[in-house]
Design a protein around this motif. Structure first.
Motif, PDB file in Angstrom:
ATOM      1  N   LYS A   2      39.251 -46.952 -50.210  1.00  0.00           N
ATOM      2  CA  LYS A   2      37.308 -47.686 -49.953  1.00  0.00           C
ATOM      3  C   LYS A   2      37.469 -47.770 -49.097  1.00  0.00           C
ATOM      4  O   LYS A   2      35.977 -47.952 -48.606  1.00  0.00           O
ATOM      5  CB  LYS A   2      37.779 -49.135 -50.548  1.00  0.00           C
ATOM      6  CG  LYS A   2      37.818 -49.464 -52.407  1.00  0.00           C
ATOM      7  CD  LYS A   2      38.349 -50.694 -52.212  1.00  0.00           C
ATOM      8  CE  LYS A   2      38.347 -51.085 -53.776  1.00  0.00           C
ATOM      9  NZ  LYS A   2      38.708 -52.333 -54.327  1.00  0.00           N
ATOM     10  N   ALA A   3      38.213 -47.169 -47.724  1.00  0.00           N
ATOM     11  CA  ALA A   3      38.280 -47.297 -46.907  1.00  0.00           C
ATOM     12  C   ALA A   3      36.957 -46.147 -46.425  1.00  0.00           C
ATOM     13  O   ALA A   3      36.123 -46.338 -45.590  1.00  0.00           O
ATOM     14  CB  ALA A   3      38.953 -47.494 -46.047  1.00  0.00           C
ATOM     15  N   GLY A   4      37.266 -45.442 -46.526  1.00  0.00           N
ATOM     16  CA  GLY A   4      36.594 -44.106 -46.588  1.00  0.00           C
ATOM     17  C   GLY A   4      35.333 -44.471 -47.128  1.00  0.00           C
ATOM     18  O   GLY A   4      34.449 -43.780 -46.052  1.00  0.00           O
ATOM     19  N   LYS A   5      35.147 -44.750 -48.427  1.00  0.00           N
ATOM     20  CA  LYS A   5      33.880 -44.572 -49.051  1.00  0.00           C
ATOM     21  C   LYS A   5      32.750 -46.026 -47.597  1.00  0.00           C
ATOM     22  O   LYS A   5      31.544 -45.342 -47.433  1.00  0.00           O
ATOM     23  CB  LYS A   5      33.647 -45.909 -49.655  1.00  0.00           C
ATOM     24  CG  LYS A   5      33.867 -44.610 -51.097  1.00  0.00           C
ATOM     25  CD  LYS A   5      33.083 -46.112 -52.445  1.00  0.00           C
ATOM     26  CE  LYS A   5      33.170 -44.695 -54.060  1.00  0.00           C
ATOM     27  NZ  LYS A   5      33.201 -45.852 -55.080  1.00  0.00           N
ATOM     28  N   VAL A   6      33.182 -46.861 -47.283  1.00  0.00           N
ATOM     29  CA  VAL A   6      32.575 -47.832 -46.405  1.00  0.00           C
ATOM     30  C   VAL A   6      32.094 -46.894 -44.892  1.00  0.00           C
ATOM     31  O   VAL A   6      31.023 -46.794 -44.680  1.00  0.00           O
ATOM     32  CB  VAL A   6      33.837 -49.128 -46.350  1.00  0.00           C
ATOM     33  CG1 VAL A   6      33.211 -49.795 -44.429  1.00  0.00           C
ATOM     34  CG2 VAL A   6      33.756 -49.825 -46.926  1.00  0.00           C
ATOM     35  N   ASP A  62      32.390 -43.635 -44.797  1.00  0.00           N
ATOM     36  CA  ASP A  62      30.552 -42.757 -44.977  1.00  0.00           C
ATOM     37  C   ASP A  62      29.739 -43.182 -45.221  1.00  0.00           C
ATOM     38  O   ASP A  62      28.782 -42.319 -44.625  1.00  0.00           O
ATOM     39  CB  ASP A  62      31.331 -41.863 -46.459  1.00  0.00           C
ATOM     40  CG  ASP A  62      32.448 -41.026 -46.901  1.00  0.00           C
ATOM     41  OD1 ASP A  62      32.473 -40.476 -45.409  1.00  0.00           O
ATOM     42  OD2 ASP A  62      32.862 -40.963 -47.724  1.00  0.00           O
ATOM     43  N   ASN A  63      29.624 -44.140 -46.246  1.00  0.00           N
ATOM     44  CA  ASN A  63      28.041 -44.959 -45.747  1.00  0.00           C
ATOM     45  C   ASN A  63      27.238 -45.771 -44.145  1.00  0.00           C
ATOM     46  O   ASN A  63      26.366 -45.221 -44.293  1.00  0.00           O
ATOM     47  CB  ASN A  63      28.122 -46.150 -46.595  1.00  0.00           C
ATOM     48  CG  ASN A  63      27.769 -45.689 -48.193  1.00  0.00           C
ATOM     49  OD1 ASN A  63      26.818 -45.940 -48.950  1.00  0.00           O
ATOM     50  ND2 ASN A  63      28.967 -45.504 -48.926  1.00  0.00           N
ATOM     51  N   LEU A  64      28.736 -45.806 -43.780  1.00  0.00           N
ATOM     52  CA  LEU A  64      28.493 -46.640 -42.414  1.00  0.00           C
ATOM     53  C   LEU A  64      27.356 -45.337 -41.591  1.00  0.00           C
ATOM     54  O   LEU A  64      26.187 -45.165 -40.679  1.00  0.00           O
ATOM     55  CB  LEU A  64      29.306 -47.102 -41.469  1.00  0.00           C
ATOM     56  CG  LEU A  64      29.721 -48.527 -41.903  1.00  0.00           C
ATOM     57  CD1 LEU A  64      30.871 -49.081 -41.283  1.00  0.00           C
ATOM     58  CD2 LEU A  64      28.714 -49.208 -42.485  1.00  0.00           C
ATOM     59  N   MET A  65      28.418 -44.370 -41.728  1.00  0.00           N
ATOM     60  CA  MET A  65      27.979 -42.956 -40.627  1.00  0.00           C
ATOM     61  C   MET A  65      26.901 -42.561 -41.382  1.00  0.00           C
ATOM     62  O   MET A  65      25.932 -42.501 -40.375  1.00  0.00           O
ATOM     63  CB  MET A  65      28.774 -41.802 -41.087  1.00  0.00           C
ATOM     64  CG  MET A  65      30.196 -41.320 -40.178  1.00  0.00           C
ATOM     65  SD  MET A  65      29.898 -41.879 -38.487  1.00  0.00           S
ATOM     66  CE  MET A  65      29.586 -40.255 -38.027  1.00  0.00           C
ATOM     67  N   HIS A  66      26.360 -42.310 -42.903  1.00  0.00           N
ATOM     68  CA  HIS A  66      25.572 -42.084 -43.358  1.00  0.00           C
ATOM     69  C   HIS A  66      24.076 -42.807 -42.829  1.00  0.00           C
ATOM     70  O   HIS A  66      22.399 -42.358 -42.586  1.00  0.00           O
ATOM     71  CB  HIS A  66      25.438 -42.231 -44.838  1.00  0.00           C
ATOM     72  CG  HIS A  66      24.075 -41.645 -45.316  1.00  0.00           C
ATOM     73  ND1 HIS A  66      23.753 -39.750 -45.766  1.00  0.00           N
ATOM     74  CD2 HIS A  66      23.043 -41.757 -46.247  1.00  0.00           C
ATOM     75  CE1 HIS A  66      22.694 -39.804 -45.978  1.00  0.00           C
ATOM     76  NE2 HIS A  66      21.764 -41.110 -46.344  1.00  0.00           N
ATOM     77  N   PHE A  67      24.137 -44.131 -42.621  1.00  0.00           N
ATOM     78  CA  PHE A  67      23.495 -45.100 -42.093  1.00  0.00           C
ATOM     79  C   PHE A  67      22.486 -44.889 -40.727  1.00  0.00           C
ATOM     80  O   PHE A  67      21.637 -45.114 -40.132  1.00  0.00           O
ATOM     81  CB  PHE A  67      23.881 -46.688 -41.844  1.00  0.00           C
ATOM     82  CG  PHE A  67      23.227 -47.654 -42.157  1.00  0.00           C
ATOM     83  CD1 PHE A  67      22.335 -47.896 -42.739  1.00  0.00           C
ATOM     84  CD2 PHE A  67      23.635 -48.753 -40.869  1.00  0.00           C
ATOM     85  CE1 PHE A  67      21.446 -49.196 -42.732  1.00  0.00           C
ATOM     86  CE2 PHE A  67      22.175 -49.810 -40.698  1.00  0.00           C
ATOM     87  CZ  PHE A  67      22.055 -50.083 -41.965  1.00  0.00           C
ATOM     88  N   ILE A  68      23.756 -44.795 -39.588  1.00  0.00           N
ATOM     89  CA  ILE A  68      23.306 -44.338 -38.714  1.00  0.00           C
ATOM     90  C   ILE A  68      22.767 -42.915 -38.035  1.00  0.00           C
ATOM     91  O   ILE A  68      22.104 -43.275 -37.218  1.00  0.00           O
ATOM     92  CB  ILE A  68      25.386 -44.398 -38.072  1.00  0.00           C
ATOM     93  CG1 ILE A  68      25.393 -45.495 -37.739  1.00  0.00           C
ATOM     94  CG2 ILE A  68      24.608 -43.803 -35.968  1.00  0.00           C
ATOM     95  CD1 ILE A  68      27.284 -45.225 -37.146  1.00  0.00           C
ATOM     96  N   ASN A  69      23.347 -42.120 -39.266  1.00  0.00           N
ATOM     97  CA  ASN A  69      22.655 -40.897 -39.319  1.00  0.00           C
ATOM     98  C   ASN A  69      21.471 -40.555 -39.046  1.00  0.00           C
ATOM     99  O   ASN A  69      20.016 -40.131 -38.175  1.00  0.00           O
ATOM    100  CB  ASN A  69      23.079 -39.542 -39.884  1.00  0.00           C
ATOM    101  CG  ASN A  69      25.174 -39.150 -39.417  1.00  0.00           C
ATOM    102  OD1 ASN A  69      24.719 -39.484 -37.608  1.00  0.00           O
ATOM    103  ND2 ASN A  69      25.052 -38.828 -40.378  1.00  0.00           N
ATOM    104  N   ARG A  70      20.636 -41.619 -40.065  1.00  0.00           N
ATOM    105  CA  ARG A  70      19.445 -42.565 -39.974  1.00  0.00           C
ATOM    106  C   ARG A  70      18.371 -43.244 -39.132  1.00  0.00           C
ATOM    107  O   ARG A  70      17.137 -43.195 -38.953  1.00  0.00           O
ATOM    108  CB  ARG A  70      18.799 -42.814 -41.118  1.00  0.00           C
ATOM    109  CG  ARG A  70      19.121 -41.784 -42.832  1.00  0.00           C
ATOM    110  CD  ARG A  70      19.218 -42.758 -44.025  1.00  0.00           C
ATOM    111  NE  ARG A  70      19.117 -42.482 -44.998  1.00  0.00           N
ATOM    112  CZ  ARG A  70      18.746 -42.170 -46.420  1.00  0.00           C
ATOM    113  NH1 ARG A  70      18.108 -43.519 -46.067  1.00  0.00           N
ATOM    114  NH2 ARG A  70      19.242 -41.741 -47.413  1.00  0.00           N
ATOM    115  N   GLY A  71      19.430 -42.824 -37.952  1.00  0.00           N
ATOM    116  CA  GLY A  71      18.486 -43.297 -37.007  1.00  0.00           C
ATOM    117  C   GLY A  71      18.998 -45.022 -36.591  1.00  0.00           C
ATOM    118  O   GLY A  71      18.032 -45.570 -35.882  1.00  0.00           O
ATOM    119  N   GLU A  72      19.780 -45.592 -37.577  1.00  0.00           N
ATOM    120  CA  GLU A  72      19.758 -47.595 -37.673  1.00  0.00           C
ATOM    121  C   GLU A  72      21.001 -47.537 -36.634  1.00  0.00           C
ATOM    122  O   GLU A  72      21.357 -47.187 -36.187  1.00  0.00           O
ATOM    123  CB  GLU A  72      20.089 -47.904 -38.848  1.00  0.00           C
ATOM    124  CG  GLU A  72      19.189 -47.042 -39.626  1.00  0.00           C
ATOM    125  CD  GLU A  72      17.587 -48.305 -39.652  1.00  0.00           C
ATOM    126  OE1 GLU A  72      18.599 -49.523 -39.355  1.00  0.00           O
ATOM    127  OE2 GLU A  72      16.739 -47.600 -39.544  1.00  0.00           O
TER     128      GLU A  72
END
Length: 285
Positions: free
Chosen positions: A17-21, A23-33
């Motif tokens: 679950k922590a890995g999923k969190v 991964d999603n946060l990294m994806h969020f940051i990579n979109r410029g957020e």
């Protein structure tokens, strides 16, 4: 952390679950957020529910740009559904607790529709009902007396348009911020109309407001049925019309909960505590 690696320790399910969190946060940051505490908490709650794929979608779909150049985007899945409902329906009800962005997002959608010339006017209104205290006689003309009730709507518009642009549109009649009583007897064509604090309308006021709808117009009605300030136990027009208008085509009903709160973390905890207290009080009765 060591260099560009993050090592997770714990039992297998929690590591997954922590890995999923992450991964999603990294994806969020990579979109410029920009990552905030609220983003992290919300992402964790979605992973626990097994619906984390909807988190990264929040980086898409800017609704509006503020006067200072800041993009306004939905911060929760509930907010995203609400914005989509406003775009797709003529009348939308947004019902939920304080801090869920009901009014702010509705104003953002109104400004977007106005800038793209889908409507000619933005009309913001709310009932002039005091929140549990008597303010007495207020000084000034009629507009000065009702301005304190309309302050949250002014704040949202100033944020989107800037004070100078807002003033210019008010002078031209493109923007109107007025108490609900001013709506009687009017037909509102080519307008984006927002009724805020709708839980404080009476049944008669709500019917009067809804029947103002004209051609090529949209209405958004927002409120929190747990914060009714009507005197003498009067019935809320919002609670009444939600039941009456259920199932009618082109009318959307969006409900927010404490997970959609985008204010301080304690606001979520306060809402949960009050809900828990209300349930236990009803059980005792």
């Amino acid at each position: 952390m060591r260099d560009d690696e993050l090592k997770l320790n714990g039992d297998e399910e929690n590591i997954f679950k922590a890995g999923k969190v992450i991964d999603n946060l990294m994806h969020f940051i990579n979109r410029g957020e920009t990552l905030t505490e609220q983003n992290v908490r919300y992402c964790i709650s979605l992973v626990k529910e097994g619906s984390e794929e909807s988190f990264t979608e929040l980086a898409d779909g800017c609704i509006c740009i503020t006067a200072k150049g800041k993009p306004i985007k939905p911060k929760t899945v509930g907010q995203k559904k609400y914005c989509r409902a406003i775009a797709d329906n003529t009348i939308t009800f947004g019902v939920g607790p304080a801090g869920t962005g009901k009014t702010y997002l509705a104003v953002a959608m109104a400004v977007t529709a106005f800038r793209s010339k889908q409507v000619n006017r933005i009309i913001l209104t709310r009932p002039a009902v005091e929140a549990g205290e008597k303010l007495g006689f207020l000084p000034g003309d009629l507009q000065s007396k009702v301005d304190p009730y309309l302050r949250p709507l002014y704040d949202a518009l100033f944020d989107m348009l800037g004070a100078e642009t807002y003033g210019k549109y008010v002078e031209k009649g493109n923007i109107e911020v007025a108490p609900l009583a001013y709506m009687r007897g009017r037909t509102l064509d080519d307008s984006f109309i927002i009724l805020d604090e709708a839980q404080n309308t009476t049944r008669e006021q709500m019917k009067m407001f809804l029947t103002r709808l004209g051609f090529n117009s949209k209405m958004v009605i927002t409120g929190d049925v747990t914060q009714i300030d009507l005197p003498n136990g009067a019935k809320s027009g919002l609670k009444d019309c939600i039941k009456i208008l259920k199932g009618i085509d082109d009318i959307a009903h969006c409900r927010f909960n404490e997970k959609d709160v985008v204010r301080h973390r304690l606001v979520q905890d306060i809402i949960k505590a009050y809900e828990k207290n209300e349930v236990s009080r009803n059980d005792r009765q």
